[in-house]
Write a protein that holds these residues in place. Structure first.
Motif, mmCIF file in Angstrom:
data_model
loop_
_atom_site.group_PDB
_atom_site.id
_atom_site.type_symbol
_atom_site.label_atom_id
_atom_site.label_comp_id
_atom_site.label_asym_id
_atom_site.label_seq_id
_atom_site.Cartn_x
_atom_site.Cartn_y
_atom_site.Cartn_z
ATOM 1 N N TRP A 154 0.891 -1.040 -0.153
ATOM 2 C CA TRP A 154 -0.065 -0.048 -0.006
ATOM 3 C C TRP A 154 0.772 1.463 0.034
ATOM 4 C CZ3 TRP A 154 -5.259 0.265 1.323
ATOM 5 C CH2 TRP A 154 -5.911 1.621 1.507
ATOM 6 N N LYS A 155 0.808 2.118 -0.833
ATOM 7 C CA LYS A 155 1.620 3.356 -1.069
ATOM 8 C C LYS A 155 0.615 4.434 -1.175
ATOM 9 C CE LYS A 155 5.176 0.838 -3.240
ATOM 10 N NZ LYS A 155 4.835 -0.270 -4.031
ATOM 11 N N CYS A 156 1.041 5.707 -0.500
ATOM 12 C CA CYS A 156 0.418 6.888 -0.880
ATOM 13 C C CYS A 156 1.100 7.944 -0.587
ATOM 14 C CB CYS A 156 -0.955 6.860 0.192
ATOM 15 S SG CYS A 156 -0.400 6.833 2.003
ATOM 16 N N ASN A 157 0.598 9.314 -1.052
ATOM 17 C CA ASN A 157 0.930 10.645 -0.708
ATOM 18 C C ASN A 157 1.368 10.695 0.918
ATOM 19 O OD1 ASN A 157 1.594 13.302 -0.080
ATOM 20 N ND2 ASN A 157 0.790 13.714 -2.422
ATOM 21 N N ALA A 158 2.621 11.030 1.237
ATOM 22 C CA ALA A 158 2.681 10.937 2.862
ATOM 23 C C ALA A 158 2.052 12.123 3.447
ATOM 24 C CB ALA A 158 4.256 11.263 2.853
ATOM 25 N N ARG A 159 1.307 12.998 2.579
ATOM 26 C CA ARG A 159 0.363 14.026 3.118
ATOM 27 C C ARG A 159 -0.811 13.468 3.379
ATOM 28 N NH1 ARG A 159 2.271 19.477 2.964
ATOM 29 N NH2 ARG A 159 4.216 19.797 2.235
ATOM 30 N N ASN A 160 -1.026 12.277 2.600
ATOM 31 C CA ASN A 160 -2.651 11.864 2.601
ATOM 32 C C ASN A 160 -2.879 11.223 3.834
ATOM 33 O OD1 ASN A 160 -4.993 10.741 2.037
ATOM 34 N ND2 ASN A 160 -4.216 10.012 0.157
ATOM 35 N N ALA A 161 -3.267 11.904 4.893
ATOM 36 C CA ALA A 161 -3.680 11.178 6.350
ATOM 37 C C ALA A 161 -4.758 10.237 6.282
ATOM 38 C CB ALA A 161 -3.942 12.328 7.190
ATOM 39 N N PRO A 162 -5.873 10.636 5.478
ATOM 40 C CA PRO A 162 -6.777 9.415 5.533
ATOM 41 C C PRO A 162 -6.189 8.069 4.868
ATOM 42 C CG PRO A 162 -7.944 11.466 4.846
ATOM 43 C CD PRO A 162 -6.296 11.804 4.748
ATOM 44 N N SER A 163 -5.413 8.242 3.926
ATOM 45 C CA SER A 163 -4.806 6.895 3.400
ATOM 46 C C SER A 163 -4.037 6.257 4.222
ATOM 47 C CB SER A 163 -4.293 7.279 2.082
ATOM 48 O OG SER A 163 -3.835 5.936 1.353
ATOM 49 N N ILE A 164 -3.137 6.928 4.954
ATOM 50 C CA ILE A 164 -2.207 6.591 6.085
ATOM 51 C C ILE A 164 -3.050 5.781 6.987
ATOM 52 C CG2 ILE A 164 -0.641 7.052 7.773
ATOM 53 C CD1 ILE A 164 0.542 9.071 5.881
ATOM 54 N N ALA A 165 -4.244 6.588 7.676
ATOM 55 C CA ALA A 165 -5.003 6.071 8.623
ATOM 56 C C ALA A 165 -5.550 4.521 8.248
ATOM 57 C CB ALA A 165 -5.685 6.832 9.158
ATOM 58 N N ALA A 166 -5.965 4.454 6.919
ATOM 59 C CA ALA A 166 -6.574 3.426 6.354
ATOM 60 C C ALA A 166 -5.740 2.305 6.331
ATOM 61 C CB ALA A 166 -7.178 3.573 4.891
ATOM 62 N N ARG A 179 11.348 10.050 -0.204
ATOM 63 C CA ARG A 179 11.279 11.254 -0.554
ATOM 64 C C ARG A 179 11.457 11.659 -1.931
ATOM 65 N NH1 ARG A 179 15.925 13.478 3.115
ATOM 66 N NH2 ARG A 179 16.907 11.579 2.128
ATOM 67 N N GLN A 180 10.731 12.768 -2.353
ATOM 68 C CA GLN A 180 10.922 13.176 -3.643
ATOM 69 C C GLN A 180 10.813 11.993 -4.688
ATOM 70 O OE1 GLN A 180 13.410 17.201 -3.063
ATOM 71 N NE2 GLN A 180 13.999 16.072 -4.511
ATOM 72 N N HIS A 181 9.761 11.087 -4.367
ATOM 73 C CA HIS A 181 9.552 9.863 -5.138
ATOM 74 C C HIS A 181 9.020 10.160 -6.545
ATOM 75 C CE1 HIS A 181 7.185 5.930 -5.397
ATOM 76 N NE2 HIS A 181 8.453 5.657 -6.087
ATOM 77 N N MET A 182 8.026 11.143 -6.544
ATOM 78 C CA MET A 182 7.204 11.218 -7.669
ATOM 79 C C MET A 182 6.945 12.679 -7.928
ATOM 80 S SD MET A 182 4.532 8.314 -7.291
ATOM 81 C CE MET A 182 3.667 8.316 -8.923
ATOM 82 N N VAL A 183 6.534 13.151 -8.946
ATOM 83 C CA VAL A 183 5.907 14.639 -9.648
ATOM 84 C C VAL A 183 4.407 14.094 -9.989
ATOM 85 C CG1 VAL A 183 5.958 16.622 -10.882
ATOM 86 C CG2 VAL A 183 7.956 15.426 -10.117
ATOM 87 N N VAL A 184 3.707 14.551 -9.163
ATOM 88 C CA VAL A 184 2.168 14.464 -9.429
ATOM 89 C C VAL A 184 1.421 15.637 -9.738
ATOM 90 C CG1 VAL A 184 0.032 13.266 -8.819
ATOM 91 C CG2 VAL A 184 2.117 12.091 -8.397
ATOM 92 N N ARG A 185 0.623 15.887 -11.053
ATOM 93 C CA ARG A 185 0.160 17.238 -11.139
ATOM 94 C C ARG A 185 1.057 18.442 -10.993
ATOM 95 N NH1 ARG A 185 -5.705 16.512 -11.049
ATOM 96 N NH2 ARG A 185 -6.332 14.683 -10.210
ATOM 97 N N GLY A 186 2.487 18.036 -11.360
ATOM 98 C CA GLY A 186 3.262 19.361 -10.953
ATOM 99 C C GLY A 186 3.618 19.565 -9.643
ATOM 100 N N ARG A 187 3.474 18.832 -8.640
ATOM 101 C CA ARG A 187 3.550 18.760 -7.234
ATOM 102 C C ARG A 187 4.459 17.808 -6.792
ATOM 103 N NH1 ARG A 187 0.441 22.587 -4.703
ATOM 104 N NH2 ARG A 187 -1.488 23.494 -6.005
ATOM 105 N N ASN A 188 5.381 18.178 -5.754
ATOM 106 C CA ASN A 188 6.306 16.742 -5.291
ATOM 107 C C ASN A 188 5.459 15.731 -4.532
ATOM 108 O OD1 ASN A 188 8.854 15.738 -4.158
ATOM 109 N ND2 ASN A 188 7.823 16.182 -2.229
ATOM 110 N N ARG A 189 5.743 14.792 -4.759
ATOM 111 C CA ARG A 189 5.078 13.615 -3.756
ATOM 112 C C ARG A 189 6.045 12.759 -3.089
ATOM 113 N NH1 ARG A 189 0.825 8.663 -5.091
ATOM 114 N NH2 ARG A 189 2.156 7.020 -4.114
ATOM 115 N N ASP A 190 6.290 13.000 -1.433
ATOM 116 C CA ASP A 190 6.737 11.909 -0.953
ATOM 117 C C ASP A 190 5.943 10.709 -0.682
ATOM 118 O OD1 ASP A 190 8.930 13.746 -0.564
ATOM 119 O OD2 ASP A 190 8.187 14.334 1.535
ATOM 120 N N THR A 191 6.464 9.502 -0.828
ATOM 121 C CA THR A 191 5.458 8.313 -0.730
ATOM 122 C C THR A 191 5.744 7.460 0.535
ATOM 123 O OG1 THR A 191 5.571 8.484 -3.170
ATOM 124 C CG2 THR A 191 4.952 6.183 -2.226
ATOM 125 N N ALA A 192 4.675 7.417 1.331
ATOM 126 C CA ALA A 192 4.770 6.578 2.269
ATOM 127 C C ALA A 192 4.312 4.875 2.059
ATOM 128 C CB ALA A 192 3.679 6.932 3.440
#
Length: 238
Positions: A154-166, A179-192
């Motif tokens: 299970w992987k998600c944006n490290a800012r996605n609190a609901p997905s981390i809780a799930a 850290r700095q795993h992806m660029v999504v919609r032009g924004r940095n994504r750290d991936t948990a």
């Protein structure tokens, strides 16, 4: 006779005895008590889910696509997804009203190593916080291990609190953040990153089944035991 010496662990890791690469996802239906997962078919699924998502653009905040301006655009997107084998999409049909209330997919499917991920999860408000939504993910985890996979991710944006809780609620263990795993919609994504391993699933499956049992809900559908309580107790074991 000389006593046998204990086996010395190989420095490269333990031998995975008897492992056979599992099959890729393929069943058209995975049925449970509250929900049925149906292989994505835009002719039968797009309209229900487009209507269920209407007015809730925030549902797409952490996904790389959507929201969709109209039904035809959404149906075209579903059509393009339904033709893929990885990701392999399912629509979630809630048994309460018989309508489609969400999507989820297997992705990064790696039979050679016995690894598979669950993602592209998009649940409409009407299905959120329901036994059907929980059971859908439980069924996907269960199918993967029954098929012979060794690891479900299970992987998600490290800012996605609901997905981390799930992830924590289902019993996935946190393994770190890329850290700095992806660029999504032009924004940095750290991936948990989270995972469940095959030997961890039997106890977690029992916890899921205990939570999903009809006796765990009162006459108003309120849960008596929280799934996070059941899985959290397992995660605290040595």
């Amino acid at each position: 006779m000389s006593p046998s010496l204990p086996e010395v662990p190989h420095p490269a890791g333990a031998l995975v005895a008897g492992f056979q690469p599992p099959a890729a996802p393929g069943p058209d239906l995975i049925a449970g008590l509250h929900v049925t997962l149906e292989r994505l078919d835009p002719a039968h699924h797009a309209e229900d889910l487009f209507q269920a998502n209407a007015g809730h653009d925030q549902l797409w905040d952490y996904l790389g696509y959507g929201p969709f301006a109209d039904l035809e655009i959404y149906r075209d997107w579903q059509r393009s997804m339904s033709e893929l084998r990885d990701p392999f999409f399912y629509a979630l049909r809630d048994h309460r009203g018989g309508r489609i209330g969400g999507l989820a997919a297997y992705l990064r499917i790696d039979p050679g190593n016995g690894v598979i991920e669950i993602g592209h999860i998009q649940i409409a408000p009407a299905l959120q916080r329901s036994p059907a939504a929980t059971e859908a993910i439980s069924l996907m985890i269960g199918w993967a291990f029954a098929a012979g996979y060794r690891r479900v991710e299970w992987k998600c944006n490290a800012r996605n609190a609901p997905s981390i809780a799930a992830a924590n609620r289902y019993g996935f263990l946190y393994e770190g953040t890329f850290r700095q795993h992806m660029v999504v919609r032009g924004r940095n994504r750290d991936t948990a990153w989270f995972a469940i391993l095959d030997h961890e699933w039997p106890d977690l499956h029992h916890a899921h089944q205990t939570w999903l049992a009809p006796g765990n809900f009162d006459g108003q559908g309120r849960q008596r035991l929280r799934l996070s309580e059941l899985t959290g107790a397992l995660r605290q074991l040595p």
